[in-house]
Scaffold this active site. Sequence first.
Site, mmCIF file in Angstrom:
data_model
loop_
_atom_site.group_PDB
_atom_site.id
_atom_site.type_symbol
_atom_site.label_atom_id
_atom_site.label_comp_id
_atom_site.label_asym_id
_atom_site.label_seq_id
_atom_site.Cartn_x
_atom_site.Cartn_y
_atom_site.Cartn_z
ATOM 1 N N ASP A 1 0.850 -1.235 0.021
ATOM 2 C CA ASP A 1 0.077 -0.022 -0.028
ATOM 3 C C ASP A 1 0.848 1.324 0.045
ATOM 4 O OD1 ASP A 1 -2.207 -1.626 0.204
ATOM 5 O OD2 ASP A 1 -2.121 -1.601 2.257
HETATM 6 N N1 URA Z 1 -1.165 -6.040 3.816
HETATM 7 C C1 URA Z 1 -1.642 -4.816 3.729
HETATM 8 O O1 URA Z 1 -2.798 -4.670 4.639
HETATM 9 N N2 URA Z 1 -1.007 -3.650 3.224
HETATM 10 C C2 URA Z 1 0.145 -4.042 2.673
HETATM 11 O O2 URA Z 1 0.902 -3.103 2.142
HETATM 12 C C3 URA Z 1 0.663 -5.328 2.627
HETATM 13 C C4 URA Z 1 -0.058 -6.291 3.365
#
Ligand code: URA
Length: 258
Positions: free
Chosen positions: A126
Amino acid sequence: MRTQAPLESVTIRAMNMMTLQDILYTQGFGTRRVCAGLVQQGFVAVAGVPCTDPAMEFVADGLRFSVQGVLWEYHEKAYLMLHKPAGYECSQKPSTYPSIYTLLPAPIRQRGGGAAAGVQAVGRLDQDTTGLLLLSDDGKFIHRMSSPKHHVPKVYEVTAKHAVDDKQIQKLLVGVVLDDDPKPVRAAACAQTSDLQLSLTLTEGKYHQVKRMIAAVGNRVEGLHRARIGALALPTDLKPGEWRWLTAQDLASISAKS
Ligand code: URA
């Protein structure tokens, strides 16, 4: 009657001889014409010696060369790690934040002609997640690493909004149901590391999986950092925004169990 290829040609093929122009082309320095121009204008040196003949042949594997004073090494396929900083999107066409691809030098971004077949992130983090991200232009490697069948463990350091307790840890280990799938997902490992922090190991990569799992146990993710993939840990000397080539040892450790 079958004729055998002369030993010399077999050896040359095994050694991967390439013209300097083609070496630059495969490494993302532009079209063949642009690459020939770079060589003819004296911008390229091999092992410290300037070379102005685009047709000059070299053993490509491991070749060290410089373009306008910047050192490079030939890699048939690109395997990289990036310390992803917060505030970057893992997309070639980001919607709000800058793309992680802007953190890579232009020749790496332009391998494969800058097409979709070029260097790509192996899975996504993310925008606000930091840590270890792999990139490659080897489609088979990307597929193998991303496939849930291969169960490559990924270790996340989670900072939660509320104090973490044993009940939450147990639920994460036993399995929680996420809104889009009745089949519970569970952490392969989970350990509390401080009041607000835990280390969570997952072997699958569903959309926002860590955030949704933490929400499912009544807490909330305030900070997320990927520290490890397989047995490959993010090196402490690789600062946010920095990248480096993976070594053969790194590649072996990715598929090894941590
Ligand atoms: N899980 C998430 O919620 N976000 C990420 O960036 C990676 C794994």
